[in-house]
Write a protein that holds these residues in place. Structure first.
Motif, PDB file in Angstrom:
ATOM      1  N   TYR A 112       5.166  11.328  25.964  1.00 32.73           N
ATOM      2  CA  TYR A 112       5.734  10.022  25.654  1.00 32.73           C
ATOM      3  C   TYR A 112       4.650   8.946  25.614  1.00 32.73           C
ATOM      4  O   TYR A 112       4.685   8.028  24.778  1.00 32.73           O
ATOM      5  N   LEU A 113       3.692   9.041  26.516  1.00 30.74           N
ATOM      6  CA  LEU A 113       2.604   8.068  26.548  1.00 30.74           C
ATOM      7  C   LEU A 113       1.638   8.272  25.383  1.00 30.74           C
ATOM      8  O   LEU A 113       1.073   7.316  24.846  1.00 30.74           O
ATOM      9  N   PHE A 114       1.477   9.517  24.997  1.00 27.84           N
ATOM     10  CA  PHE A 114       0.517   9.868  23.950  1.00 27.84           C
ATOM     11  C   PHE A 114       1.055   9.558  22.558  1.00 27.84           C
ATOM     12  O   PHE A 114       0.279   9.244  21.639  1.00 27.84           O
ATOM     13  N   ALA A 115       2.378   9.633  22.370  1.00 25.41           N
ATOM     14  CA  ALA A 115       2.978   9.475  21.042  1.00 25.41           C
ATOM     15  C   ALA A 115       2.580   8.168  20.356  1.00 25.41           C
ATOM     16  O   ALA A 115       2.201   8.169  19.177  1.00 25.41           O
ATOM     17  N   PRO A 116       2.660   6.998  21.046  1.00 32.50           N
ATOM     18  CA  PRO A 116       2.257   5.747  20.369  1.00 32.50           C
ATOM     19  C   PRO A 116       0.791   5.753  19.951  1.00 32.50           C
ATOM     20  O   PRO A 116       0.439   5.209  18.904  1.00 32.50           O
ATOM     21  N   LEU A 117      -0.077   6.356  20.791  1.00 37.20           N
ATOM     22  CA  LEU A 117      -1.492   6.430  20.450  1.00 37.20           C
ATOM     23  C   LEU A 117      -1.709   7.290  19.211  1.00 37.20           C
ATOM     24  O   LEU A 117      -2.546   6.969  18.357  1.00 37.20           O
ATOM     25  N   LYS A 118      -0.926   8.358  19.108  1.00 32.95           N
ATOM     26  CA  LYS A 118      -1.027   9.232  17.943  1.00 32.95           C
ATOM     27  C   LYS A 118      -0.621   8.483  16.679  1.00 32.95           C
ATOM     28  O   LYS A 118      -1.256   8.623  15.625  1.00 32.95           O
ATOM     29  N   VAL A 119       0.446   7.673  16.778  1.00 34.86           N
ATOM     30  CA  VAL A 119       0.907   6.895  15.625  1.00 34.86           C
ATOM     31  C   VAL A 119      -0.165   5.905  15.180  1.00 34.86           C
ATOM     32  O   VAL A 119      -0.431   5.746  13.981  1.00 34.86           O
ATOM     33  N   VAL A 120      -0.795   5.233  16.147  1.00 34.92           N
ATOM     34  CA  VAL A 120      -1.860   4.283  15.826  1.00 34.92           C
ATOM     35  C   VAL A 120      -3.007   5.000  15.126  1.00 34.92           C
ATOM     36  O   VAL A 120      -3.565   4.512  14.127  1.00 34.92           O
ATOM     37  N   TYR A 121      -3.370   6.164  15.641  1.00 37.48           N
ATOM     38  CA  TYR A 121      -4.442   6.965  15.031  1.00 37.48           C
ATOM     39  C   TYR A 121      -4.085   7.307  13.585  1.00 37.48           C
ATOM     40  O   TYR A 121      -4.904   7.156  12.669  1.00 37.48           O
ATOM     41  N   GLN A 122      -2.830   7.747  13.369  1.00 39.49           N
ATOM     42  CA  GLN A 122      -2.397   8.110  12.019  1.00 39.49           C
ATOM     43  C   GLN A 122      -2.391   6.901  11.091  1.00 39.49           C
ATOM     44  O   GLN A 122      -2.749   7.009   9.912  1.00 39.49           O
ATOM     45  N   LEU A 123      -1.997   5.747  11.623  1.00 39.16           N
ATOM     46  CA  LEU A 123      -2.004   4.527  10.822  1.00 39.16           C
ATOM     47  C   LEU A 123      -3.406   4.223  10.302  1.00 39.16           C
ATOM     48  O   LEU A 123      -3.599   3.947   9.110  1.00 39.16           O
ATOM     49  N   VAL A 124      -4.379   4.272  11.187  1.00 38.12           N
ATOM     50  CA  VAL A 124      -5.758   3.967  10.810  1.00 38.12           C
ATOM     51  C   VAL A 124      -6.257   4.959   9.761  1.00 38.12           C
ATOM     52  O   VAL A 124      -6.845   4.570   8.739  1.00 38.12           O
ATOM     53  N   VAL A 125      -6.017   6.243   9.995  1.00 39.97           N
ATOM     54  CA  VAL A 125      -6.494   7.282   9.081  1.00 39.97           C
ATOM     55  C   VAL A 125      -5.845   7.149   7.710  1.00 39.97           C
ATOM     56  O   VAL A 125      -6.511   7.263   6.667  1.00 39.97           O
ATOM     57  N   LEU A 126      -4.541   6.906   7.691  1.00 44.69           N
ATOM     58  CA  LEU A 126      -3.824   6.790   6.420  1.00 44.69           C
ATOM     59  C   LEU A 126      -4.255   5.559   5.633  1.00 44.69           C
ATOM     60  O   LEU A 126      -4.476   5.626   4.418  1.00 44.69           O
ATOM     61  N   PHE A 127      -4.342   4.419   6.313  1.00 40.81           N
ATOM     62  CA  PHE A 127      -4.778   3.208   5.622  1.00 40.81           C
ATOM     63  C   PHE A 127      -6.186   3.382   5.053  1.00 40.81           C
ATOM     64  O   PHE A 127      -6.471   2.961   3.920  1.00 40.81           O
ATOM     65  N   TRP A 128      -7.063   4.003   5.826  1.00 42.43           N
ATOM     66  CA  TRP A 128      -8.440   4.215   5.352  1.00 42.43           C
ATOM     67  C   TRP A 128      -8.456   5.133   4.140  1.00 42.43           C
ATOM     68  O   TRP A 128      -9.188   4.877   3.168  1.00 42.43           O
ATOM     69  N   MET A 129      -7.634   6.161   4.177  1.00 47.44           N
ATOM     70  CA  MET A 129      -7.611   7.107   3.055  1.00 47.44           C
ATOM     71  C   MET A 129      -7.141   6.423   1.772  1.00 47.44           C
ATOM     72  O   MET A 129      -7.766   6.551   0.715  1.00 47.44           O
ATOM     73  N   ILE A 130      -6.016   5.693   1.850  1.00 49.84           N
ATOM     74  CA  ILE A 130      -5.414   5.147   0.627  1.00 49.84           C
ATOM     75  C   ILE A 130      -6.120   3.890   0.148  1.00 49.84           C
ATOM     76  O   ILE A 130      -6.269   3.670  -1.062  1.00 49.84           O
ATOM     77  N   LEU A 131      -6.569   3.046   1.074  1.00 47.11           N
ATOM     78  CA  LEU A 131      -7.150   1.774   0.681  1.00 47.11           C
ATOM     79  C   LEU A 131      -8.659   1.812   0.495  1.00 47.11           C
ATOM     80  O   LEU A 131      -9.213   0.946  -0.197  1.00 47.11           O
ATOM     81  N   ALA A 132      -9.336   2.777   1.097  1.00 45.31           N
ATOM     82  CA  ALA A 132     -10.800   2.757   1.063  1.00 45.31           C
ATOM     83  C   ALA A 132     -11.434   4.032   0.532  1.00 45.31           C
ATOM     84  O   ALA A 132     -12.621   4.025   0.192  1.00 45.31           O
ATOM     85  N   THR A 133     -10.684   5.142   0.468  1.00 40.09           N
ATOM     86  CA  THR A 133     -11.307   6.417   0.099  1.00 40.09           C
ATOM     87  C   THR A 133     -10.956   6.829  -1.324  1.00 40.09           C
ATOM     88  O   THR A 133     -11.849   7.110  -2.129  1.00 40.09           O
ATOM     89  N   ILE A 134      -9.682   6.896  -1.646  1.00 46.35           N
ATOM     90  CA  ILE A 134      -9.288   7.312  -2.993  1.00 46.35           C
ATOM     91  C   ILE A 134      -9.347   6.120  -3.944  1.00 46.35           C
ATOM     92  O   ILE A 134      -9.403   4.971  -3.521  1.00 46.35           O
ATOM     93  N   MET A 135      -9.339   6.414  -5.240  1.00 42.49           N
ATOM     94  CA  MET A 135      -9.277   5.338  -6.229  1.00 42.49           C
ATOM     95  C   MET A 135      -7.870   4.755  -6.255  1.00 42.49           C
ATOM     96  O   MET A 135      -6.894   5.442  -5.948  1.00 42.49           O
ATOM     97  N   ARG A 136      -7.774   3.487  -6.603  1.00 45.17           N
ATOM     98  CA  ARG A 136      -6.511   2.774  -6.482  1.00 45.17           C
ATOM     99  C   ARG A 136      -5.421   3.436  -7.331  1.00 45.17           C
ATOM    100  O   ARG A 136      -5.605   3.632  -8.537  1.00 45.17           O
ATOM    101  N   PRO A 137      -4.295   3.766  -6.722  1.00 48.51           N
ATOM    102  CA  PRO A 137      -3.247   4.491  -7.454  1.00 48.51           C
ATOM    103  C   PRO A 137      -2.321   3.561  -8.235  1.00 48.51           C
ATOM    104  O   PRO A 137      -2.148   2.385  -7.889  1.00 48.51           O
ATOM    105  N   ASP A 138      -1.718   4.120  -9.282  1.00 49.65           N
ATOM    106  CA  ASP A 138      -0.633   3.431  -9.985  1.00 49.65           C
ATOM    107  C   ASP A 138       0.698   3.690  -9.283  1.00 49.65           C
ATOM    108  O   ASP A 138       1.596   2.851  -9.315  1.00 49.65           O
ATOM    109  N   PHE A 139       0.801   4.871  -8.679  1.00 46.11           N
ATOM    110  CA  PHE A 139       2.011   5.265  -7.971  1.00 46.11           C
ATOM    111  C   PHE A 139       1.631   5.908  -6.643  1.00 46.11           C
ATOM    112  O   PHE A 139       0.598   6.578  -6.535  1.00 46.11           O
ATOM    113  N   ILE A 140       2.466   5.703  -5.648  1.00 45.30           N
ATOM    114  CA  ILE A 140       2.353   6.427  -4.379  1.00 45.30           C
ATOM    115  C   ILE A 140       3.653   7.197  -4.196  1.00 45.30           C
ATOM    116  O   ILE A 140       4.735   6.604  -4.133  1.00 45.30           O
TER     117      ILE A 140
END
Length: 470
Positions: free
Chosen positions: A101-129
């Motif tokens: 239960y304590l770890f779950a929020p930290l995992k979500v934060v980690y996933q948020l950072v990784v996902l935002f970095w992937m879509i906004l900074a790593t791949i080329m800008r998409p027309d569709f998601i």
């Protein structure tokens, strides 16, 4: 932010979002980010999306976790770039529940950072998601924000609802599930998407009537791809000659022989002149695939097989005979070890049960050689359908499926049967096994229904969905 590129020119292709190579994309395709917060190789529907979009000339960034090997078409397509997310840290299964239960929020934060970095900074800008739901947290939030920032159109592929899946893990009365049941997260971030793809008519009706979705809404039933098909006799012989050399299938060697130049495999015989035919004394091959999770109660199948074995003994005492059963259960998951120990306790004379893991290439071949498929999937929401049944029917194998509210959208009575209990399933297997070789019996009728089902494959079915990505 990387600039949007013209798809009619040479574009930068990245393998695992790393090494860059030049490829040429024909036509006026769009850039589509296909996001699945799971193992890409174990997400067949999202892989099918990627393949169909790539075939239509779109440039696809397929985003998800590494693990199982994706389909051959995914790896071979010049229009698909596999972008692996960093897998979040995991607690050991032996850790106290309170730590989860304590770890779950930290995992979500980690996933948020990784996902935002992937879509906004790593791949080329998409027309569709295009995002799979569930899991809803945090993917719907990320997809919604990224779509706004990049001015991309958000398309949600509704497989199920996140709160119902959460209920399977934590229990329906858990406070977190009670909060999630209000659908605040999914409703807020999901209902205003540009378009919605639904796996059933029932889910589409629920989104329209109870959620008030404002975007386009298309029912996209799962369909098997074209390479899923029924094998001919020679192909079955070749497949099982090879599979029986694998240690996973060692106990099935008892069903084979090689005498006087005749080679008997599990289901087939090859004569001296090379002609292959189905064995008259062959067992009935029953296949069930599973992720070995709590939404599938395999004790139902084990009880049904025990009842079948008892029925076979009774029939033998009466001078009649039920075919032997070979039951092959494929898949990986947390409850596999538990059920394997349960299987080991069974003492069955007419039934052999094997658990195995097959490659993405061998799985459709196995289904294409099967006589019957069995699904124990019970929908957490009552609004989704089991992909495994689609695969079975797509390979021409009739199905016995556990009954729930919208299973009739897939298993119609012409291509399979539904059951609610182990005794009911046992009787269905007995009836079909007894008529396995009967040309005009109930098994033959279901076989014809399965063949009819596969006349419309995924590519044909996907035409309406492609219209969204223009």
């Amino acid at each position: 932010m990387k600039s949007r590129s013209s798809s009619s020119k040479a574009r930068q292709r990245k393998t695992n979002c790393g090494d860059i190579a030049e490829t040429t994309v024909k036509g006026a395709g769009k850039r589509v980010a296909v996001l699945v917060l799971g193992d890409i190789g174990r997400s067949p529907r999202m892989q099918y999306h990627a393949l169909s979009l790539a075939k239509a000339g779109h440039s696809v960034d397929l985003i998800g976790y590494p693990g199982s090997t994706p389909m051959e078409g995914i790896l071979a397509s010049p229009n698909i770039t596999i972008c692996h997310l960093r897998t979040p840290p995991q607690l050991p299964s032996s850790a106290p529940r309170v730590l989860f239960y304590l770890f779950a929020p930290l995992k979500v934060v980690y996933q948020l950072v990784v996902l935002f970095w992937m879509i906004l900074a790593t791949i080329m800008r998409p027309d569709f998601i295009l995002v799979q739901n569930p899991p809803a947290i945090p993917t719907l939030l990320v997809a919604r924000v990224c779509a706004t920032v990049t001015r991309a159109r958000l398309v949600i592929d509704w497989h199920n609802y996140g709160y119902t899946i959460l209920g399977l893990k934590l229990g329906p009365d858990h406070p977190v599930v009670a909060l999630a049941r209000r659908q605040v997260f999914e409703r807020f971030f999901g209902k205003s998407a540009y378009a919605h793809l639904c796996v059933t008519d029932a889910m589409a009706s629920d989104l329209r009537d109870n959620w008030g979705v404002s975007g386009k809404l298309i029912v996209l039933h799962d369909k098997a791809p074209r390479h899923f098909r029924r094998l001919d006799t020679a192909e079955i012989h070749k497949l099982w000659t090879r599979l029986l050399a694998d240690s996973q299938f060692s106990q099935l060697q008892l069903h084979t022989s090689d005498t006087a130049g005749v080679v008997n495999s599990l289901l087939t015989s090859r004569r001296k002149d090379g002609v292959v035919a189905m064995r008259k004394d062959r067992p009935m091959l029953v296949v069930s695939s599973t992720s070995w999770t709590a939404d599938e109660d395999f004790s139902i199948l084990l009880e049904a097989l025990t009842l079948y074995d008892k029925a076979a003994i009774v029939q033998m005492s009466q001078g009649e005979r039920l075919p032997r059963l070979v039951v092959l259960i494929t898949g990986k998951g947390p409850l596999r070890g538990f059920y394997e120990s349960e299987i080991a306790r069974l003492q069955l004379g007419s039934v052999s049960i094997v658990t195995a893991w097959l490659s993405a290439e061998d799985y459709p071949l196995l289904l294409g050689s099967a006589d019957l498929g069995i699904s124990l999937h019970t929908s957490s929401s009552g609004l989704d359908l089991p992909m495994k049944v689609v695969d079975m029917l797509g390979c021409g194998a009739p199905v016995c499926a556990y009954k729930f509210s919208c299973i009739h959208e897939l298993v119609t009575g012409d291509n399979g049967l539904v059951f609610s209990s182990a005794p009911e399933l046992a009787l269905q297997i007995q009836d079909l096994a007894a008529q396995l070789s009967c040309p005009d019996g109930s098994y033959s009728r279901l076989l014809q229904g399965a063949a009819q089902f596969r006349k419309i494959d995924w590519d044909t079915h996907y035409t309406r969905a492609l219209e969204l990505f223009q």
